[in-house]
Design a protein around this motif. Structure first.
Motif, PDB file in Angstrom:
ATOM      1  N   ARG A 165      17.944 -86.812   1.858  1.00  0.00           N
ATOM      2  CA  ARG A 165      19.627 -87.739   1.659  1.00  0.00           C
ATOM      3  C   ARG A 165      21.090 -87.871   2.524  1.00  0.00           C
ATOM      4  O   ARG A 165      21.148 -88.414   3.137  1.00  0.00           O
ATOM      5  CB  ARG A 165      19.607 -86.972   0.159  1.00  0.00           C
ATOM      6  CG  ARG A 165      21.325 -87.986  -0.017  1.00  0.00           C
ATOM      7  CD  ARG A 165      21.752 -87.130  -1.353  1.00  0.00           C
ATOM      8  NE  ARG A 165      22.796 -88.350  -2.117  1.00  0.00           N
ATOM      9  CZ  ARG A 165      24.013 -87.786  -1.886  1.00  0.00           C
ATOM     10  NH1 ARG A 165      24.386 -86.708  -0.933  1.00  0.00           N
ATOM     11  NH2 ARG A 165      25.506 -88.727  -2.510  1.00  0.00           N
ATOM     12  N   TYR A 166      21.310 -86.254   3.343  1.00  0.00           N
ATOM     13  CA  TYR A 166      21.948 -86.297   4.401  1.00  0.00           C
ATOM     14  C   TYR A 166      21.083 -87.002   5.327  1.00  0.00           C
ATOM     15  O   TYR A 166      22.900 -87.053   6.655  1.00  0.00           O
ATOM     16  CB  TYR A 166      22.396 -84.454   4.468  1.00  0.00           C
ATOM     17  CG  TYR A 166      22.376 -84.111   3.682  1.00  0.00           C
ATOM     18  CD1 TYR A 166      23.333 -84.688   2.552  1.00  0.00           C
ATOM     19  CD2 TYR A 166      22.903 -82.690   3.043  1.00  0.00           C
ATOM     20  CE1 TYR A 166      23.610 -83.647   0.911  1.00  0.00           C
ATOM     21  CE2 TYR A 166      22.549 -81.794   2.167  1.00  0.00           C
ATOM     22  CZ  TYR A 166      23.752 -81.880   1.694  1.00  0.00           C
ATOM     23  OH  TYR A 166      24.758 -81.864   0.093  1.00  0.00           O
ATOM     24  N   VAL A 167      20.115 -86.917   5.520  1.00  0.00           N
ATOM     25  CA  VAL A 167      19.734 -87.984   6.959  1.00  0.00           C
ATOM     26  C   VAL A 167      20.124 -89.257   6.891  1.00  0.00           C
ATOM     27  O   VAL A 167      20.215 -89.743   7.983  1.00  0.00           O
ATOM     28  CB  VAL A 167      18.518 -87.783   7.511  1.00  0.00           C
ATOM     29  CG1 VAL A 167      17.252 -87.745   8.283  1.00  0.00           C
ATOM     30  CG2 VAL A 167      18.223 -85.847   7.572  1.00  0.00           C
ATOM     31  N   ALA A 168      19.443 -89.372   5.348  1.00  0.00           N
ATOM     32  CA  ALA A 168      19.924 -90.837   5.516  1.00  0.00           C
ATOM     33  C   ALA A 168      20.949 -91.204   5.038  1.00  0.00           C
ATOM     34  O   ALA A 168      21.446 -92.290   5.909  1.00  0.00           O
ATOM     35  CB  ALA A 168      19.452 -90.832   3.936  1.00  0.00           C
ATOM     36  N   LEU A 169      22.866 -90.418   4.985  1.00  0.00           N
ATOM     37  CA  LEU A 169      23.521 -91.077   4.972  1.00  0.00           C
ATOM     38  C   LEU A 169      24.244 -90.947   6.123  1.00  0.00           C
ATOM     39  O   LEU A 169      24.905 -91.801   6.797  1.00  0.00           O
ATOM     40  CB  LEU A 169      24.130 -90.007   5.021  1.00  0.00           C
ATOM     41  CG  LEU A 169      24.584 -89.706   2.553  1.00  0.00           C
ATOM     42  CD1 LEU A 169      25.322 -87.757   2.798  1.00  0.00           C
ATOM     43  CD2 LEU A 169      25.453 -91.014   2.763  1.00  0.00           C
ATOM     44  N   ALA A 170      23.607 -90.390   7.352  1.00  0.00           N
ATOM     45  CA  ALA A 170      23.758 -89.782   8.757  1.00  0.00           C
ATOM     46  C   ALA A 170      23.233 -91.575   9.718  1.00  0.00           C
ATOM     47  O   ALA A 170      23.756 -92.382  10.355  1.00  0.00           O
ATOM     48  CB  ALA A 170      22.992 -88.881   9.319  1.00  0.00           C
ATOM     49  N   LEU A 171      21.940 -92.118   8.985  1.00  0.00           N
ATOM     50  CA  LEU A 171      21.447 -93.383   9.587  1.00  0.00           C
ATOM     51  C   LEU A 171      22.426 -94.405   9.257  1.00  0.00           C
ATOM     52  O   LEU A 171      22.595 -95.450   9.537  1.00  0.00           O
ATOM     53  CB  LEU A 171      20.026 -93.318   8.930  1.00  0.00           C
ATOM     54  CG  LEU A 171      18.979 -92.344   9.258  1.00  0.00           C
ATOM     55  CD1 LEU A 171      18.217 -91.938   8.679  1.00  0.00           C
ATOM     56  CD2 LEU A 171      18.768 -92.540  11.325  1.00  0.00           C
TER      57      LEU A 171
END
Length: 223
Positions: A165-171
């Motif tokens: 989820r955190y990586v997706a937020l950054a993407l």
């Protein structure tokens, strides 16, 4: 990266350590043979043992055997979960589902695909034909990452990376037009992420997991 997020050095990435509760984990595993000895040798900080990425990579080097794959799964779950009882219980559903007997076979099949065909094929298998109930992308990509990031040849196929989820937020912040979801990513979307991370890594002159770590940190700021 567009957001200017600092990229950590590789030693920092490998040294990222997560606290865990050994007793709590042993109470939910199918048996003691699922627990890797390396977790008993982890340093204690603030009264809790802590496992880092480098330790899990070492465990993953034995993933060519049934017990090694069990140890890899446990270590990836421990590293990715932390100490909260509710979080450990949520992960434990993997072992108590009616189809828990399929875990080892599905691990062997998906990791075999990772070695032969690469991260895209292995992701697709974990998501579809070799799905392990309650083991979603945020955690099975951890298994793929530790099993293949150091072994896979990036010239042949992208190295596997963690997508959560955190990586997706950054993407989402990096490419707002792409409408990144915060879960349930398709195989094509995972490949898109790997392509982005590898392109960024090549441009900056780092390993792809350093880009993943930078994205995770950025996502934590955006949550």
């Amino acid at each position: 990266m567009q957001t200017g997020t600092p990229v950590p050095d590789r030693a920092e990435v490998l040294g990222r350590a997560i606290p865990f509760d050994r007793t709590r984990w042993l109470s939910v595993l199918p048996g003691g043979d699922w627990w890797p000895d390396e977790l008993d040798d982890c340093p204690t900080v603030g009264g809790r043992p802590r496992v880092d990425r480098e330790t899990v990579f070492g465990i993953a080097r034995r993933a060519d055997t049934p017990q090694g794959r069990r140890h890899l799964l446990t270590a990836a779950l421990v590293w990715g979960t932390g100490t909260k009882a509710q979080s450990v219980a949520r992960r434990a559903r993997i072992f108590t589902s009616p189809r828990s007997q399929d875990i080892e076979a599905h691990l062997a099949s998906a990791l075999g695909l990772l070695r032969r065909e690469g991260a895209e094929a292995a992701y697709s298998a974990f998501r579809e034909t070799r799905r392990i109930k309650f083991l979603g992308p945020a955690f099975f990509t951890k298994v793929l990452y530790f099993a293949g990031h150091e072994q896979c040849d990036p010239v042949v196929a992208p190295r596997p990376l963690i997508l959560d989820r955190y990586v997706a937020l950054a993407l989402r912040a990096e490419a707002p037009d792409e409408k990144w979801r915060l879960g349930g990513w398709t195989t094509q979307r995972y490949l898109r992420y790997l392509t982005f991370a590898h392109d960024q890594a090549q441009r900056v002159g780092v390993r792809p997991d350093q880009i993943e770590a930078a994205l995770f940190a950025r996502g934590g700021q955006l949550r």
